[in-house]
Design a protein around this motif. Structure first.
Motif, short mmCIF file in Angstrom:
data_model
loop_
_atom_site.label_atom_id
_atom_site.label_comp_id
_atom_site.label_asym_id
_atom_site.label_seq_id
_atom_site.Cartn_x
_atom_site.Cartn_y
_atom_site.Cartn_z
N GLY A 1 1.84 15.46 -3.23
CA GLY A 1 2.14 16.57 -4.30
C GLY A 1 0.89 16.82 -4.95
N VAL A 2 0.54 17.78 -5.61
CA VAL A 2 -0.54 18.12 -6.52
C VAL A 2 -0.32 19.19 -7.29
CG1 VAL A 2 -2.47 17.56 -4.56
CG2 VAL A 2 -1.75 20.06 -4.93
N GLN B 1 10.51 18.10 -9.56
CA GLN B 1 9.65 18.37 -8.41
C GLN B 1 9.12 16.98 -7.97
OE1 GLN B 1 9.62 19.97 -5.46
NE2 GLN B 1 8.99 21.74 -6.53
N VAL B 2 8.49 16.06 -8.82
CA VAL B 2 7.94 14.83 -8.60
C VAL B 2 9.04 14.23 -8.26
CG1 VAL B 2 6.57 12.96 -9.61
CG2 VAL B 2 6.09 15.37 -10.27
N GLN C 1 0.84 -1.40 -0.02
CA GLN C 1 -0.13 -0.07 -0.19
C GLN C 1 1.05 1.30 0.06
OE1 GLN C 1 -3.53 0.33 2.40
NE2 GLN C 1 -2.87 2.22 3.37
N PRO C 2 0.59 2.29 -1.07
CA PRO C 2 1.53 3.37 -1.12
C PRO C 2 1.18 4.28 0.06
CG PRO C 2 -0.15 3.54 -2.78
CD PRO C 2 -0.20 1.96 -2.02
N ASP C 3 2.19 4.94 0.59
CA ASP C 3 1.85 5.76 1.73
C ASP C 3 2.18 7.12 1.23
OD1 ASP C 3 1.67 3.79 4.05
OD2 ASP C 3 3.78 3.82 4.22
N GLU C 4 3.02 7.65 0.22
CA GLU C 4 3.07 8.79 -0.42
C GLU C 4 2.85 8.86 -1.90
OE1 GLU C 4 7.10 10.20 0.74
OE2 GLU C 4 6.67 10.16 2.78
N ILE C 5 1.65 9.61 -2.01
CA ILE C 5 1.26 9.46 -3.44
C ILE C 5 1.18 10.94 -4.15
CG2 ILE C 5 -0.70 8.94 -4.95
CD1 ILE C 5 -1.50 7.10 -2.25
N VAL C 6 1.42 11.18 -5.42
CA VAL C 6 1.58 12.48 -6.09
C VAL C 6 0.33 12.52 -7.19
CG1 VAL C 6 2.75 14.04 -7.49
CG2 VAL C 6 4.05 12.96 -5.77
N ASP D 1 11.81 14.49 -6.90
CA ASP D 1 12.22 14.95 -5.49
C ASP D 1 11.52 14.48 -4.32
OD1 ASP D 1 14.43 16.14 -6.69
OD2 ASP D 1 14.12 18.09 -6.63
N LEU D 2 10.29 14.38 -4.75
CA LEU D 2 9.32 13.87 -3.52
C LEU D 2 9.33 12.19 -3.36
CD1 LEU D 2 6.07 16.04 -4.63
CD2 LEU D 2 7.32 16.32 -2.40
N GLU D 3 10.01 11.60 -4.26
CA GLU D 3 10.19 10.45 -4.06
C GLU D 3 8.76 9.57 -3.73
OE1 GLU D 3 13.46 9.53 -1.24
OE2 GLU D 3 14.77 10.32 -2.64
N PRO D 4 7.72 9.77 -4.32
CA PRO D 4 6.35 9.06 -4.06
C PRO D 4 6.43 7.84 -4.11
CG PRO D 4 6.19 10.00 -6.07
CD PRO D 4 7.63 10.45 -5.43
#
Length: 354
Positions: free
Chosen positions: A84-85, A112-113, A58-63, A115-118
């Motif tokens: 991220g949005v 930017q995306v 289950q993904p915890d960080e999503i863009v 860098d967020l490492e989603p």
């Protein structure tokens, strides 16, 4: 190309934006037919490009790269995992606390995306394949690329799909059930001959095979652009408008009424039959579209509702039955030539927000 023109060009791509995808055979499945969704990981999903998207846990960080996907995440109760949005999703409560992944030209900032490492990126169909490939290769990111949405059924499917992608099946099912309940109330208000309606947005209109056409139909209206044979987003001449003579006009809040002899002589303008809806509800294929459907429906059939109440009161007086006064109201519901080409470009500036 100037920065402004580039932004408009980017916006043009988003006319076909949506968020419906397919689940790979043997993977977690679920649809709007009532089948139970599966939120077990690992799972494999086939996206619009035919790629198998493997999600191990289950993904915890999503863009989210488009606002309809972001709105869906908010509606299913998974907004706390969005990191991220795009700038066009900033209307959502708390979105300003997320990282804005929009570049200076209004597109997606790949850097930017990355860098967020989603754990997962939800990408609209309007995101170029090159951008998706960059995110996958340079960032080694898991990206799901959606198909376009041309109906409210597509929104239901997208909502359930996103629920499975992010492990929020219960929230997705609840959201779809809420949509269905509200749309059922809308359907109950539709009666008699459907009023005709014209929707203009930056001098263009939504014809056949568009999400907005389905919104109008679901609300109980007949889209004059579709009736005139317009496919996709296009323009209606004043002669066509005069021939169709719409009963109602639909505009986005904050936009001016359309002009021209065909509009000015229409029944809609003569009788001041104008419906205004919020852009995010009308133009984004996401759960809150039910707000737009309900608002349009309530305006189109307001007179029928009033007549219905009056009839009930007459019946009650005749029969001596006073129960009608105790009935509760239905629950409120909780986006050619040079001139034409330019109008077509302008028409999608706001549609970029999908």
């Amino acid at each position: 190309m100037t920065r402004t023109l580039l932004r408009v060009a980017v916006a043009l791509l988003v006319v076909m934006a949506g968020a419906v995808g397919a689940v790979a055979p043997g993977a977690a499945t679920g649809d709007a037919s009532g089948q139970e969704l599966q939120c077990e990981f690992p799972a494999t999903f086939e996206d619009a490009g035919g790629e198998d998207v493997q999600i191990d846990e289950q993904p915890d960080e999503i863009v989210t790269l488009n606002p309809s996907a972001a709105q869906t995440m908010w509606e299913i109760g998974a907004e706390d995992r969005v990191t991220g949005v795009s700038q066009y999703a900033m209307y959502l409560d708390g979105a300003e606390e997320r990282t804005d992944i929009t570049d200076e030209e209004g597109g997606t900032s790949v850097e930017q995306v990355i860098d967020l490492e989603p754990d997962l990126v939800l990408a609209p169909n309007t995101i170029p394949e090159d951008t998706v490939d960059q995110l996958r290769t340079e960032g080694d990111l898991t990206v799901y690329h959606f198909e376009s949405a041309t109906s409210i059924d597509d929104v239901r499917e997208k909502t359930e799909l996103i629920g499975q992608l992010v492990g929020e099946c219960e929230g997705a099912e609840d959201t779809v059930a809420w949509m269905d309940d509200e749309l059922e109330e809308v359907a109950d208000r539709i009666e008699g001959e459907e009023p005709t309606i014209y929707f203009e947005f930056f001098e263009t209109t939504a014809g056949q095979d568009t999400f907005q056409d389905d919104v109008l139909s679901t609300a109980g209206g007949e889209n004059v652009a579709a009736a005139a044979g317009i496919e996709g987003w296009g323009q209606m001449s004043q002669e066509q408008l005069a021939e169709q003579n719409p009963d109602w006009l639909l505009i986005i809040e904050g936009h001016e009424l359309p002009s021209g002899e065909g509009v000015e002589q229409s029944t809609a303008l003569q009788e001041d039959n104008v419906v205004e809806v919020t852009e995010e509800h009308m133009q984004q294929p996401a759960p809150r579209v039910v707000y737009a459907v309900s608002e349009i429906n309530e305006q189109l059939y307001a007179e029928s509702d009033e007549n219905g109440v009056a009839d009930e009161e007459v019946d009650d007086e005749t029969t001596g039955d006073d129960t009608a006064a105790d009935d509760e109201e239905p629950d409120a519901i909780p986006g050619f030539g040079i001139a034409a080409a330019l109008a077509a470009l302008l028409s999608v500036v706001a549609l970029r927000r999908r």
